[in-house]
Write a protein that holds these residues in place. Sequence first.
Motif, PDB file in Angstrom:
ATOM      1  N   VAL A  87       0.860  -1.183   0.000  1.00  0.00           N
ATOM      2  CA  VAL A  87       0.000   0.000   0.000  1.00  0.00           C
ATOM      3  C   VAL A  87       0.897   1.234   0.000  1.00  0.00           C
ATOM      4  N   SER A  88       0.882   1.966  -1.106  1.00  0.00           N
ATOM      5  CA  SER A  88       1.750   3.131  -1.274  1.00  0.00           C
ATOM      6  C   SER A  88       0.998   4.401  -0.884  1.00  0.00           C
ATOM      7  N   GLU A  89       1.598   5.156   0.017  1.00  0.00           N
ATOM      8  CA  GLU A  89       1.016   6.432   0.450  1.00  0.00           C
ATOM      9  C   GLU A  89       2.126   7.476   0.431  1.00  0.00           C
ATOM     10  N   LYS A  90       2.037   8.427  -0.455  1.00  0.00           N
ATOM     11  CA  LYS A  90       3.075   9.438  -0.617  1.00  0.00           C
ATOM     12  C   LYS A  90       2.961  10.514   0.454  1.00  0.00           C
ATOM     13  N   THR A  91       4.112  10.923   0.972  1.00  0.00           N
ATOM     14  CA  THR A  91       4.162  12.031   1.907  1.00  0.00           C
ATOM     15  C   THR A  91       4.175  13.344   1.138  1.00  0.00           C
TER      16      THR A  91
END
Length: 575
Positions: free
Chosen positions: A551-555
């Motif tokens: 699960v990719s979540e960009k800052t």
Amino acid sequence: MSTARKELPMRPWVGAKLLEVFGADLRSLATFRIVLALLVLADLASRVTDLIAHYSDQGILPRAAVTQNPYVLSPYSFSLNLMNGQPQFQALLFGITALAALAMAVGYRTRTATFVVWVLVLSIHHRNMLVNHAGDVLLQLLLFWSLFLPLGAIWSMDRARQAAPRRLSTRFFSLATAALFMQIAFMYWFTVLLKLSGEEWRGGTALYYTFSNDLITKPIGAFLLHFPSLLTVGTFATVALEALGPLLLFCPVKTGPVRTAAVLAVMSLHFGIWLTLQVGTFPWISAFCMVCFLPAWFWDTVVPKVRTALPGQTNLARRLQPLRDAATHLAQNHLLPLRARSFAGMGGVGGSSTLSVTMRGGRPGSDASSDNASRGQHGVSQAGEPVVLRSSLATNLIALFLLFYVLCWNLTTVSSFPMPRAASPLGPFLGLTQEWVMFAPHPPTDNGWWVLPGNLQGGQQVDLMSVVHNDYGLREVSYEEPRNGPKAVNNEHWHKYLDNLTNMEIYHNNLPEWRDNAREQRENFGHYLCQAWNERHTGDERLENLQIDYVSEKTLPNREHSKPENITLLSNYSC
């Protein structure tokens, strides 16, 4: 003529400064030996809990996946762990490494013990490169350069075993000490060059993005996110300290106090990293290796003052005296006679080595820390002056060549400078390959996590992250972000492995060879999950198939995050 007379007094001064700046104190080298051995033991302890998963054929990387895949291990690298894939064999090598590290710590046959530790640590690290981090690379390099140094000259069993140890100068200089010092400095200077090529480090936002990664950030690091101005200052201060700190280690003016202050400053940097980030043993290795820089001024000026200031030192010394006397008695009255009887009639003890250390005012010794050399290296000259150890010409030439080689290798990581094809195999073989990409050139902006859904034969779906955590419980699958910080992954080695598995998919999918390698590694992981789960469950709880998701979540700036995106690394893998 007058000009020549003015230059003459400068020559002794320059020579003395070179010795002071690039030389080492034997007390510092002895401390470095003990610290290095303890770091090896800590590294083994962090790995042994996953011995089957990471180092056996039943784990995530069978030997065939290593020997037949140049993207996992260079064909020029070696690993004794690849000789056998059984857990018992791996445990044996781990045990031998631990015993050699203990021998190294107490200074028993120091050079031999150091060589064994270096070979076996390199073998263990090469067995599974997918779980290694920057600290492992640094540990390999420190062990390698230690082979050229008289680490057991003092504060060691090798010295205690001598029948009549004589006075020895604590000053030691060789190109090997210069190489060790420069190797440590290279780590900081080349990571600075990489960081300065990244916009986040130049703009002061690097620490913000780093501390926004929940999987590696500790509570203190998360708390600092509330102070953006402080993080900006910290970003610039980190780069400045990494650039100037090593430079101050070679300051020719007031070298003793300045070098001691620089050592403490660099140690403080890594203490701060340990407080804020979960990055394995890297902060400890980077901090404690700095003891090799401690100058004579520290031992002759600072240590006596500290002893005087601390209460109870006299009583403590008096209490420890019987223990020291007993150790000396054991070494001189039991170990030495046993050794003499063991080698009776063999015309000598110990072997010769090109990595030798000679003495001024005495005959050469084949090994500064071995028993054969110790008989010569601790003699005194006719004037009664303490012996000054010196490396042999062969040792200095080898160290000089390898230092130049390491410099060239580092240049390839920050520029278009190519390593000559003929010289390329030497780096992987000796473990000299290095690239200091410590959150550089860009800090992590992907604040992602892993989900491992598995379908059981009874129809239930479970989260197979329990296999990674070694508890194998029937957990429900959740795609929500883990809330327990760095413990969301079992340890730094598992985190590095899953990170590598993900990066293969995201960043190298455009290359056919990397795409094939990524698929092979994901399937190896899937096979391990199936095997490990089914060995501990029966009937309807047996695993039928699984999936590996990231699960990719960009800052984003201002403490915001992008909408989570699910990336499937392995779909419907059948057990």
